[in-house]
Design a protein around this motif. Structure first.
Motif, mmCIF file in Angstrom:
data_model
loop_
_atom_site.group_PDB
_atom_site.id
_atom_site.type_symbol
_atom_site.label_atom_id
_atom_site.label_comp_id
_atom_site.label_asym_id
_atom_site.label_seq_id
_atom_site.Cartn_x
_atom_site.Cartn_y
_atom_site.Cartn_z
ATOM 1 N N GLY A 188 -30.728 -3.544 2.944
ATOM 2 C CA GLY A 188 -31.684 -2.652 3.586
ATOM 3 C C GLY A 188 -31.041 -1.547 4.387
ATOM 4 N N ALA A 189 -29.709 -1.424 4.330
ATOM 5 C CA ALA A 189 -28.984 -0.416 5.119
ATOM 6 C C ALA A 189 -29.440 -0.477 6.569
ATOM 7 N N ALA A 190 -29.389 -1.674 7.155
ATOM 8 C CA ALA A 190 -30.018 -1.926 8.443
ATOM 9 C C ALA A 190 -28.991 -2.369 9.479
ATOM 10 N N VAL A 191 -29.485 -2.507 10.714
ATOM 11 C CA VAL A 191 -28.666 -2.958 11.839
ATOM 12 C C VAL A 191 -28.817 -4.467 11.970
ATOM 13 N N GLU A 192 -27.724 -5.164 11.832
ATOM 14 C CA GLU A 192 -27.736 -6.625 11.947
ATOM 15 C C GLU A 192 -27.706 -7.062 13.406
ATOM 16 N N ALA A 193 -26.801 -6.516 14.198
ATOM 17 C CA ALA A 193 -26.672 -6.927 15.599
ATOM 18 C C ALA A 193 -25.949 -5.835 16.371
ATOM 19 N N ILE A 194 -26.210 -5.789 17.681
ATOM 20 C CA ILE A 194 -25.522 -4.875 18.591
ATOM 21 C C ILE A 194 -25.140 -5.662 19.838
ATOM 22 N N ASP A 304 -36.374 -15.967 10.394
ATOM 23 C CA ASP A 304 -37.444 -15.355 9.600
ATOM 24 C C ASP A 304 -37.700 -13.897 9.957
ATOM 25 N N ALA A 305 -36.798 -13.275 10.669
ATOM 26 C CA ALA A 305 -36.976 -11.866 11.039
ATOM 27 C C ALA A 305 -36.003 -11.003 10.249
ATOM 28 N N PRO A 306 -36.422 -9.835 9.795
ATOM 29 C CA PRO A 306 -35.522 -8.940 9.055
ATOM 30 C C PRO A 306 -34.603 -8.201 10.019
ATOM 31 N N PRO A 307 -33.567 -7.544 9.510
ATOM 32 C CA PRO A 307 -32.728 -6.721 10.383
ATOM 33 C C PRO A 307 -33.501 -5.508 10.888
ATOM 34 N N SER A 308 -32.900 -4.794 11.805
ATOM 35 C CA SER A 308 -33.555 -3.650 12.441
ATOM 36 C C SER A 308 -33.305 -2.363 11.667
ATOM 37 N N LEU A 309 -34.229 -1.428 11.828
ATOM 38 C CA LEU A 309 -34.146 -0.072 11.260
ATOM 39 C C LEU A 309 -34.144 -0.094 9.733
ATOM 40 N N ARG A 310 -34.993 -0.921 9.151
ATOM 41 C CA ARG A 310 -35.174 -0.852 7.695
ATOM 42 C C ARG A 310 -36.059 0.342 7.349
ATOM 43 N N ASP A 328 -48.136 -6.561 10.810
ATOM 44 C CA ASP A 328 -47.006 -7.353 10.338
ATOM 45 C C ASP A 328 -45.926 -6.423 9.815
ATOM 46 N N ASP A 329 -44.685 -6.903 9.881
ATOM 47 C CA ASP A 329 -43.558 -6.092 9.443
ATOM 48 C C ASP A 329 -43.452 -6.001 7.924
ATOM 49 N N GLU A 330 -43.896 -7.018 7.226
ATOM 50 C CA GLU A 330 -43.722 -7.056 5.780
ATOM 51 C C GLU A 330 -44.621 -6.019 5.100
ATOM 52 N N VAL A 331 -44.081 -5.355 4.068
ATOM 53 C CA VAL A 331 -44.838 -4.365 3.300
ATOM 54 C C VAL A 331 -44.596 -4.612 1.815
ATOM 55 N N ARG A 332 -45.556 -4.170 1.038
ATOM 56 C CA ARG A 332 -45.380 -4.149 -0.415
ATOM 57 C C ARG A 332 -44.973 -2.737 -0.787
ATOM 58 N N GLU A 333 -43.716 -2.608 -1.207
ATOM 59 C CA GLU A 333 -43.185 -1.286 -1.476
ATOM 60 C C GLU A 333 -43.791 -0.694 -2.745
ATOM 61 N N ILE A 334 -43.709 0.598 -2.864
ATOM 62 C CA ILE A 334 -44.184 1.295 -4.059
ATOM 63 C C ILE A 334 -43.369 0.818 -5.256
ATOM 64 N N ALA A 335 -44.024 0.660 -6.401
ATOM 65 C CA ALA A 335 -43.347 0.198 -7.612
ATOM 66 C C ALA A 335 -42.161 1.105 -7.930
ATOM 67 N N GLY A 336 -41.006 0.489 -8.124
ATOM 68 C CA GLY A 336 -39.797 1.248 -8.426
ATOM 69 C C GLY A 336 -39.031 1.697 -7.202
ATOM 70 N N VAL A 337 -39.566 1.446 -6.001
ATOM 71 C CA VAL A 337 -38.891 1.821 -4.754
ATOM 72 C C VAL A 337 -38.432 0.531 -4.080
ATOM 73 N N ALA A 338 -37.212 0.153 -4.302
ATOM 74 C CA ALA A 338 -36.661 -1.071 -3.715
ATOM 75 C C ALA A 338 -35.641 -0.665 -2.659
ATOM 76 N N GLY A 415 -35.690 -8.347 17.843
ATOM 77 C CA GLY A 415 -34.728 -9.356 18.254
ATOM 78 C C GLY A 415 -34.063 -9.076 19.583
ATOM 79 N N LEU A 416 -34.780 -8.410 20.523
ATOM 80 C CA LEU A 416 -34.227 -8.177 21.849
ATOM 81 C C LEU A 416 -34.162 -9.497 22.625
ATOM 82 N N PRO A 417 -33.330 -9.570 23.666
ATOM 83 C CA PRO A 417 -33.137 -10.846 24.373
ATOM 84 C C PRO A 417 -34.385 -11.289 25.124
#
Length: 844
Positions: A188-194, A304-310, A328-338, A415-417
């Motif tokens: 997801g080209a995302a931020v795992e942790a800081i 069960d939480a995704p990384p940040s800045l997806r 909710d954070d979960e989305v159904r992406e457009i077909a062909g856009v993964a 995922g803040l403290p």
């Protein structure tokens, strides 16, 4: 009466302890919360790691997409073509350490839809990959669908998906020019942790030794645990560990799996030196590491939480993404856009910048995400230098021959403290309550930025934030008690409209009602729709991603100073904090405990005239008690005459009944102001009374936590009072009771005696209410009570009518009280009751 009360309380406490001991003997000791969280982070539901499970889900999703839609398979093929080509060109840009880490990284167990590592047997044949890529490129160039790709070919293309890679920016070394260590993931080209690397910001709950943010997983080839990340500046890096190393043994104990490594490290302490037996390139070797104190993670993954800045595309021509739940954070992406759950190509990677790239919808849209962490050399001397941010750039480019209308959706941090979940509190500008991870939204009205704190409890209840269409977004993110993670759009003009929608999100399923204030929240930005012309300019949006402490001077440089709010008594909190910081810096050798005591001395000294007047009033009241009782008996049925007689007595002796309340009236703002200061000022967080090496009073912004009684106390008591026995609130209440007993006049009737008993019960009730207050506030109360006791002891005891009594050569109290009684009785025009006269005469 008092003995019966004490006996009842003692028996109740003994019953609670007996019940807890019996339950512990039957069911065994409870598992520590920190160990549960560590185990939950390390393992998935079936024993595999959480990240392993995420990788498997990613592979299955990609496989389903490839088999269900041949167009998507062609897009993946074209994407992989660009990935291989760009990756080869960019690898030399990475540093040697980063390149070694990237080469050694692994994602753990191989799922059915996951590609093997580069260079391993099972890679796609060169001819098959070339043919598949050629089909995809021809399809992209002509705009026709790649319907000729069969199901088996789609499976091969799905295997060509790049692996999950972890990369780092900055350093964990506090002497480096960076203030944090950032872990990024290609998933997801995302931020795992800081992690923040300043010694002032350490984890308050984990007290074991820290080796580094390693993301360990079970070794698929045998015993041990494999490290997927080794960040610069961590104890692991200093010891020579690398990503891909397999830890086999810690000191003399074998490490069978990830859970074993976590358990071994839990039993260590900061500063301890450990020996690690590792396997690297098939060879075993031993390294020595000196463990450190665990740093604070402003952002860290939760179960069960995704990384940040997806990021994903919210619109592509007429197609729109569909959130599975508006909250909710979960989305159904457009077909062909993964994009959200796919591995992006790493175009560039070094210690300051990482660039990700991915093609969407058969290569029509190229999406680039760039993370940059600028070194700030001057930050080493200035703690408020603006060095707590990432520069995030998003680019959308049209690679097709036809124009396309696009918009993107960017999810914020999560995922803040939740440190101090059992005692921490925040305050909002609105009447509604807030939690520990609320969504902060700044909206520009043309003149000012209006700050809104949308409670995480509202998010948990399903409420949504509705943007004002007349205002533009200035910033949005998640606000914790002492830290924030905020996205700040870098606009040339704040009035510029970048977004069609922005809202608060619930990242994980709704928590149980008692834990709504801990809801893991985030936010989502949906950009305005723009038309991208072929070979035309790209859609480029830049953000400054602040992830740091809520220091007022630091926040002001980011335009986020409204995040620090002291409530209605901010006019008291700010000057008190200024004085407190001055004492800490120049007079108390860097000890905030001594600074609080010195602040108490200054406050009580400034209020000495009021406290002296209160003490004299209390003495007068004690002397006038017999006469007040006599007046009450004389005018039992005439309240008007009784009040008039009492007022005459008070006037005669210059006594003000409200004088005792005056000191309390002036102390209340100081008390609330100091309380808010301790709950808001990040400088008091982690400030010890004695030393951080011991648990007791190691954080003046928290209860003193003398003893962890969670293993012996029932859950009801822990829910009320918290998991620790705190001794300072007990000392505070004890001093209050002692002060009350020393200076309260003896009861003259049953009513007064009952009132005094009620006061004692109120003190005990206050002890329960104050049981979880900050130890710094208890320190203020203790110092103030000792000052008050000493003040009352030192003040000379004066009695009403001293001057007149001295002039007559008789006892002042007897003369003045008798004269007052005669004057009051004579003024009402009657001879009065003989009984009072007889008593008065008898006393003489």
């Amino acid at each position: 009466m008092e003995k019966r009360i004490v006996l009842f309380l003692g028996l109740s406490f003994a019953v609670l302890l007996g019940h807890a001991a019996l339950m512990r003997w039957i069911y065994g000791p409870p598992r520590p919360v920190a160990q549960q969280q560590a185990q939950q982070l390390a393992e998935g539901g079936d024993g595999s790691t959480a990240l392993d499970a995420a990788t498997e889900r990613e592979g299955l999703d990609a496989g389903n997409a490839a088999s269900d839609n041949a167009d998507d398979a062609a897009a993946l093929a074209a994407d992989q073509t660009g990935s291989d080509r760009s990756g080869d060109e960019s690898e030399p840009a990475a540093s040697a350490d980063t390149a070694d880490a990237i080469e050694a990284m692994t994602t753990g167990k191989k799922s059915a839809g996951e590609a093997p590592s580069e260079g391993e047997p099972g890679d796609i044949a060169a001819g098959d990959a070339t043919a598949a890529n050629a089909v995809a490129e021809d399809s992209t160039a002509s705009g026709e669908d790649a319907e000729g790709i069969q199901h088996g070919e789609a499976e091969q293309l799905e295997e060509a998906e790049p692996q999950t890679r972890y990369l780092t920016l900055g350093s964990a070394d506090p002497d480096s020019p960076y203030r944090m260590l950032v872990v990024l993931t290609s998933h997801g080209a995302a931020v795992e942790a800081i992690e923040l690397n300043s010694p002032r910001f350490r984890d308050l709950e984990f007290r074991g030794g820290y080796l580094g943010y390693l993301l360990p997983i079970d070794n698929p080839d045998g015993p041990g645990t494999r490290l997927r990340v080794v960040g610069p500046g961590t104890p692991a890096a200093e010891a020579g560990l690398r990503a891909g190393d397999v830890v086999l043994q810690l000191d003399d104990e074998p490490v069978e799996n990830t859970a074993a490594l976590i358990s071994r490290l839990d039993r260590t302490r900061p500063g301890q030196q450990v020996r690690l037996t590792i396997e690297r390139d098939g060879q075993q070797q031993t390294v020595t590491a000196r463990l450190a104190r665990k740093p604070l993670n402003v952002i860290q993954p939760e179960a069960d939480a995704p990384p940040s800045l997806r990021l994903t595309l919210a619109r592509l021509d007429e197609a729109e993404f569909e959130p599975s739940d508006e909250n909710d954070d979960e989305v159904r992406e457009i077909a062909g856009v993964a994009l959200q759950d796919a591995n992006w190509e790493v175009v560039e990677a070094n210690t300051e910048q990482v660039v990700f790239r991915r093609l969407a919808r058969r290569g029509k849209i190229e999406v680039i995400k760039r993370y940059r962490l600028e070194p700030t050399p001057e930050a080493a001397e200035d703690a408020t230098a603006p060095a707590y941010h990432l520069d995030v750039t998003i680019e959308l480019r049209n690679r097709d021959k036809a124009p396309h209308r696009v918009a993107y959706a960017l999810d914020g941090p999560n995922g803040l403290p939740t440190e101090g979940w059992w005692y921490a509190s925040k305050i909002s500008r609105s009447w509604g309550g807030v939690g520990l991870r609320d969504v902060a939204i700044g909206q520009f009205d043309g003149n000012y930025v209006n700050d809104t704190l949308f409670s995480c409890q509202k998010v948990a209840d399903g409420e949504t934030f509705t943007p004002n269409p007349d205002l533009t977004l200035a910033y949005i993110g998640v606000d914790a008690q002492y830290f924030s993670a905020i996205l700040i759009p870098q606009k040339e003009d704040l009035a510029e409209v970048w977004f069609d929608d922005y809202r608060a999100l619930r990242v994980t399923p709704p928590p149980e009602p008692s834990k709504k204030r801990l809801t893991n929240t985030s936010c989502r930005l949906v950009s305005t729709t723009q038309t991208l012309e072929p070979s035309g300019p790209a859609l480029v949006h830049r953000y400054r991603f602040f992830t740091g402490p809520k220091r007022p001077k630091l926040l002001a440089q980011y335009g986020l100073d409204e995040l620090v709010y002291y409530g209605w008594f901010g006019w008291v909190s700010r000057p008190m904090l200024s004085v407190l910081h001055f004492f800490h810096s120049y007079l108390t050798f860097g000890n905030y405990g001594l600074a609080i005591i010195l602040l108490t001395v200054v406050v009580r000294s400034a209020m000495f005239p009021l406290s002296r007047k209160q003490a004299l009033n209390a003495q007068k009241m004690q002397e006038l008690q017999p006469e007040l009782k006599r007046i009450a008996e004389k005018y039992k049925k005439d309240m008007e005459k009784r009040t008039k007689a009492q007022q005459e007595l008070f006037r005669k002796h210059n006594y003000n009944p409200l004088g005792g309340c005056l000191l309390m009236f002036f102390q209340l703002p100081i008390f609330i102001g100091l309380y808010r200061s301790l709950m808001v000022d990040v400088e008091l967080r982690q400030a010890p009374l004695l030393s951080e090496a011991i648990r007791w009073c190691s954080n003046l912004a928290a209860p003193d936590m003398l003893w962890d009684w969670s293993g012996v106390m029932p859950g009801m008591v822990i829910g009320w009072l918290g998991p620790y026995l705190n001794v300072l609130p007990l000392v505070t209440v004890g001093l209050f009771l002692w002060q009350q007993k020393m200076f309260m006049p003896p009861a003259t009737d049953e009513q007064t005696q009952m009132q005094q008993q009620m006061m004692k019960f109120m003190m005990l009730f206050m002890g329960i209410l104050f049981f979880k207050v900050a130890s710094g506030l208890c320190l203020y109360f203790i110092a103030s009570s000792i000052w008050g006791i000493a003040e009352r002891k030192i003040l000379p005891r004066t009695t009403p009518g001293t001057q007149s009594g001295a002039a007559a050569g008789t006892s002042p109290a007897k003369t003045s009280v008798g004269a007052a009684a005669k004057a009051i009785v004579g003024n009402n025009g009657s001879k009065g009751s003989p009984a009072p006269r007889k008593k008065l005469k008898g006393r003489r």
